[in-house]
Design a protein around this motif. Structure first.
Motif, PDB file in Angstrom:
ATOM      1  N   ASN A  48       0.802  -1.225   0.000  1.00 59.68           N
ATOM      2  CA  ASN A  48       0.000   0.000   0.000  1.00 59.68           C
ATOM      3  C   ASN A  48       0.836   1.278   0.000  1.00 59.68           C
ATOM      4  OD1 ASN A  48       0.364  -0.308   2.946  1.00 59.68           O
ATOM      5  ND2 ASN A  48      -1.320   1.138   3.200  1.00 59.68           N
ATOM      6  N   ALA A  50       1.243   4.193  -1.713  1.00 60.01           N
ATOM      7  CA  ALA A  50       0.542   5.018  -2.701  1.00 60.01           C
ATOM      8  C   ALA A  50       1.441   6.063  -3.338  1.00 60.01           C
ATOM      9  CB  ALA A  50      -0.658   5.695  -2.052  1.00 60.01           C
ATOM     10  N   GLU A  54       1.030   7.791  -7.052  1.00 60.03           N
ATOM     11  CA  GLU A  54       0.891   9.245  -7.200  1.00 60.03           C
ATOM     12  C   GLU A  54       1.968   9.813  -8.116  1.00 60.03           C
ATOM     13  OE1 GLU A  54       0.947  10.209  -3.034  1.00 60.03           O
ATOM     14  OE2 GLU A  54      -1.237  10.393  -2.971  1.00 60.03           O
ATOM     15  N   ALA A  73      -7.346   9.258  -9.412  1.00 57.07           N
ATOM     16  CA  ALA A  73      -7.829   9.383  -8.033  1.00 57.07           C
ATOM     17  C   ALA A  73      -8.273   8.026  -7.497  1.00 57.07           C
ATOM     18  CB  ALA A  73      -8.975  10.392  -7.955  1.00 57.07           C
ATOM     19  N   GLN A  74      -8.953   7.253  -8.315  1.00 64.37           N
ATOM     20  CA  GLN A  74      -9.388   5.926  -7.887  1.00 64.37           C
ATOM     21  C   GLN A  74      -8.198   4.991  -7.685  1.00 64.37           C
ATOM     22  OE1 GLN A  74     -11.999   5.668 -11.308  1.00 64.37           O
ATOM     23  NE2 GLN A  74     -13.769   5.350  -9.942  1.00 64.37           N
ATOM     24  N   ARG A  77      -6.510   6.004  -4.427  1.00 52.89           N
ATOM     25  CA  ARG A  77      -7.342   5.556  -3.300  1.00 52.89           C
ATOM     26  C   ARG A  77      -7.213   4.047  -3.110  1.00 52.89           C
ATOM     27  NH1 ARG A  77     -11.786   7.837  -4.628  1.00 52.89           N
ATOM     28  NH2 ARG A  77     -12.735   6.082  -5.712  1.00 52.89           N
ATOM     29  N   LYS A  80      -3.923   3.402  -1.451  1.00 55.38           N
ATOM     30  CA  LYS A  80      -3.902   3.823  -0.045  1.00 55.38           C
ATOM     31  C   LYS A  80      -4.689   2.879   0.856  1.00 55.38           C
ATOM     32  CE  LYS A  80      -3.089   8.757  -0.576  1.00 55.38           C
ATOM     33  NZ  LYS A  80      -3.641  10.107  -0.435  1.00 55.38           N
ATOM     34  N   GLU A  81      -5.733   2.258   0.306  1.00 56.12           N
ATOM     35  CA  GLU A  81      -6.562   1.350   1.103  1.00 56.12           C
ATOM     36  C   GLU A  81      -5.793   0.123   1.557  1.00 56.12           C
ATOM     37  OE1 GLU A  81      -9.967   0.553  -1.332  1.00 56.12           O
ATOM     38  OE2 GLU A  81     -10.857   2.513  -0.926  1.00 56.12           O
TER      39      GLU A  81
END
Length: 150
Positions: A48, A50, A54, A73-74, A77, A80-81
């Motif tokens: 994870n 991110a 990015e 963005a998805q 996300r 990051k989850e």
């Protein structure tokens, strides 16, 4: 040996040493960056991280992931989850082809392991990279889940 001959030999040796020390071409640097970034993205699926996503995805990024369409963005996300059910994800290979100075297509596959129950699988993918303002980023990606071949 004449002074002129010695000077010529020294110049040739210095020239060869400078050539050997010259960094690879910009395309070689770009290829190494793209391969390293693809490896980092693959590994980040199970960590994870991110920051990789990015950094390497363009703002107008479009991702087709096993039949679904996602934007940057998805994708961020999703990263990051966390790894969710992924225990590991490792690249099998990455091939990069350049089309002009500012476009590259990377293709490869990754082998992953998921928990609960433990199972393995593969992604095969194609990523389109564009160099904008001196930075290489992915503008389009397609990943498909495929069976592992024995």
């Amino acid at each position: 040996m004449h002074k002129f001959g010695l000077t010529a030999v020294l110049l040739l040796v210095v020239s060869l040493e400078v050539s050997a020390a010259t960094p690879p071409t910009s395309q070689a640097h770009a290829e190494r960056y793209i391969i390293d970034s693809e490896h980092q993205w693959a590994e980040s699926v199970a960590t994870n991280d991110a920051s990789v996503v990015e950094r390497i995805l363009a703002t107008d990024f479009v991702w087709v992931l096993d039949g679904e369409v996602l934007n940057k963005a998805q994708a961020v996300r999703f990263a990051k989850e966390g790894p969710g059910e992924f225990v590991s994800n490792h690249p099998d290979y990455v091939h990069v082809r350049f089309f002009g100075a500012d476009t590259a297509v990377a293709q490869g596959s990754e082998t992953w392991t998921k928990r609960n129950p433990s199972r393995k699988g593969r992604f095969v993918w194609t990523d389109t990279w564009i160099r904008r303002n001196g930075h290489w980023q992915i503008v389009a990606a397609e990943d498909d889940v495929v069976p592992i071949r024995g």
